[in-house]
Design a protein around this motif. Structure first.
Motif, PDB file in Angstrom:
ATOM      1  N   UNK A 111     -17.769  34.736  -1.285  1.00  0.00           N
ATOM      2  CA  UNK A 111     -18.463  33.810  -0.377  1.00  0.00           C
ATOM      3  C   UNK A 111     -19.950  34.112  -0.226  1.00  0.00           C
ATOM      4  N   UNK A 112     -20.385  35.375  -0.383  1.00  0.00           N
ATOM      5  CA  UNK A 112     -21.817  35.706  -0.278  1.00  0.00           C
ATOM      6  C   UNK A 112     -22.615  35.044  -1.404  1.00  0.00           C
ATOM      7  N   UNK A 113     -21.998  34.896  -2.554  1.00  0.00           N
ATOM      8  CA  UNK A 113     -22.615  34.215  -3.696  1.00  0.00           C
ATOM      9  C   UNK A 113     -22.959  32.780  -3.302  1.00  0.00           C
ATOM     10  N   UNK A 114     -22.061  32.161  -2.563  1.00  0.00           N
ATOM     11  CA  UNK A 114     -22.208  30.759  -2.185  1.00  0.00           C
ATOM     12  C   UNK A 114     -23.182  30.606  -1.015  1.00  0.00           C
ATOM     13  N   UNK A 115     -23.009  31.440   0.026  1.00  0.00           N
ATOM     14  CA  UNK A 115     -23.800  31.291   1.251  1.00  0.00           C
ATOM     15  C   UNK A 115     -25.149  32.007   1.126  1.00  0.00           C
ATOM     16  N   UNK A 116     -25.121  33.328   0.990  1.00  0.00           N
ATOM     17  CA  UNK A 116     -26.356  34.113   0.966  1.00  0.00           C
ATOM     18  C   UNK A 116     -27.129  33.925  -0.333  1.00  0.00           C
ATOM     19  N   UNK A 117     -26.422  33.735  -1.426  1.00  0.00           N
ATOM     20  CA  UNK A 117     -27.085  33.538  -2.711  1.00  0.00           C
ATOM     21  C   UNK A 117     -27.665  32.145  -2.864  1.00  0.00           C
ATOM     22  N   UNK A 118     -27.225  31.227  -2.003  1.00  0.00           N
ATOM     23  CA  UNK A 118     -27.746  29.873  -2.040  1.00  0.00           C
ATOM     24  C   UNK A 118     -27.206  29.025  -3.181  1.00  0.00           C
ATOM     25  N   UNK A 119     -26.090  29.453  -3.778  1.00  0.00           N
ATOM     26  CA  UNK A 119     -25.537  28.714  -4.913  1.00  0.00           C
ATOM     27  C   UNK A 119     -24.482  27.687  -4.517  1.00  0.00           C
ATOM     28  N   UNK A 120     -24.219  27.541  -3.233  1.00  0.00           N
ATOM     29  CA  UNK A 120     -23.195  26.611  -2.775  1.00  0.00           C
ATOM     30  C   UNK A 120     -23.413  25.190  -3.253  1.00  0.00           C
ATOM     31  N   UNK A 121     -24.675  24.763  -3.322  1.00  0.00           N
ATOM     32  CA  UNK A 121     -24.982  23.396  -3.756  1.00  0.00           C
ATOM     33  C   UNK A 121     -24.893  23.233  -5.277  1.00  0.00           C
ATOM     34  N   UNK A 122     -24.790  24.343  -6.012  1.00  0.00           N
ATOM     35  CA  UNK A 122     -24.791  24.296  -7.473  1.00  0.00           C
ATOM     36  C   UNK A 122     -23.411  24.412  -8.104  1.00  0.00           C
ATOM     37  N   UNK A 123     -22.457  24.968  -7.380  1.00  0.00           N
ATOM     38  CA  UNK A 123     -21.137  25.229  -7.963  1.00  0.00           C
ATOM     39  C   UNK A 123     -20.243  24.011  -7.801  1.00  0.00           C
ATOM     40  N   UNK A 124     -20.182  23.234  -8.853  1.00  0.00           N
ATOM     41  CA  UNK A 124     -19.322  22.060  -8.941  1.00  0.00           C
ATOM     42  C   UNK A 124     -18.693  22.048 -10.321  1.00  0.00           C
TER      43      UNK A 124
END
Length: 195
Positions: A138-151
């Protein structure tokens, strides 16, 4: 009794895919032999090629996979090549690429994802050699800012990725922020430098 020349042999789509294709390079040989057997069964003796020619055809057919023509995939491969690396499929043949429980490099496309109860993403990823399941922390998605990119359709370049092996033939990737080299969104245009 020999069948007449007007007898047709048809392979039913429901029975055609009953053979489990071996992952990795051995799967190319297996697929080539299956294609050759199919052509012989269909009575196409005049067009039956050598096994090596069928192998070339199987490799060319992999190039027909739309995932490997996408902007995200092409951009990821260009990035790896520009940085002196090579993208070799490792997911279908992990045992030959695994060093101390880790893969040095993974270049793969996200095929599916879902959020689990801990906030991590459970993903299915694909490279030229096969498919594997994994978890993105989850840190990859939230803190890393990649949440908008992983589709679905995003390409990831990862380094030093831990692999959990539940059984000798069942592997699972554990992806954290430290593993991320680059993420290319599904809508990346090759050569644009964005990702």
């Amino acid at each position: 009794m020999r069948p007449s020349s007007s007898t047709r042999v048809e392979i039913s789509p429901s029975t055609q895919n009953l053979v489990r294709i071996i992952p990795g390079p051995a799967g190319i040989v297996q697929a080539a032999k299956l294609l050759k057997q199919r052509d012989i069964l269909l009575g196409l003796d005049g067009v039956v090629m050598s096994t090596q020619e069928y192998m070339k055809k199987v490799i060319e057919d992999v190039g027909e996979d739309e995932d490997f023509k996408s902007g995200s995939w092409v951009s990821a491969i260009d990035y790896v090549n520009a940085n002196g690396g090579t993208a070799s499929g490792c997911l279908g043949d992990i045992k030959n690429f695994l060093k101390n429980g880790k893969l040095d490099q993974v270049v793969a496309i996200v095929k599916s994802y879902s959020l689990n109860v801990t906030g991590d993403l459970t993903v299915t990823m694909k490279d030229l050699s096969g498919i594997i399941h994994g978890t993105i922390h989850h840190k990859f998605i939230v803190e890393g800012g990649y949440g908008k990119d992983i589709f679905i359709g995003a390409a990831l370049i990862l380094a030093n990725v831990s692999v959990f092996s539940l059984k000798p033939s069942m592997h699972y990737l554990n992806i954290t922020m430290r593993n991320v080299v680059k993420v290319f969104r599904k809508d990346t245009i090759p050569g644009s430098g964005s990702g």
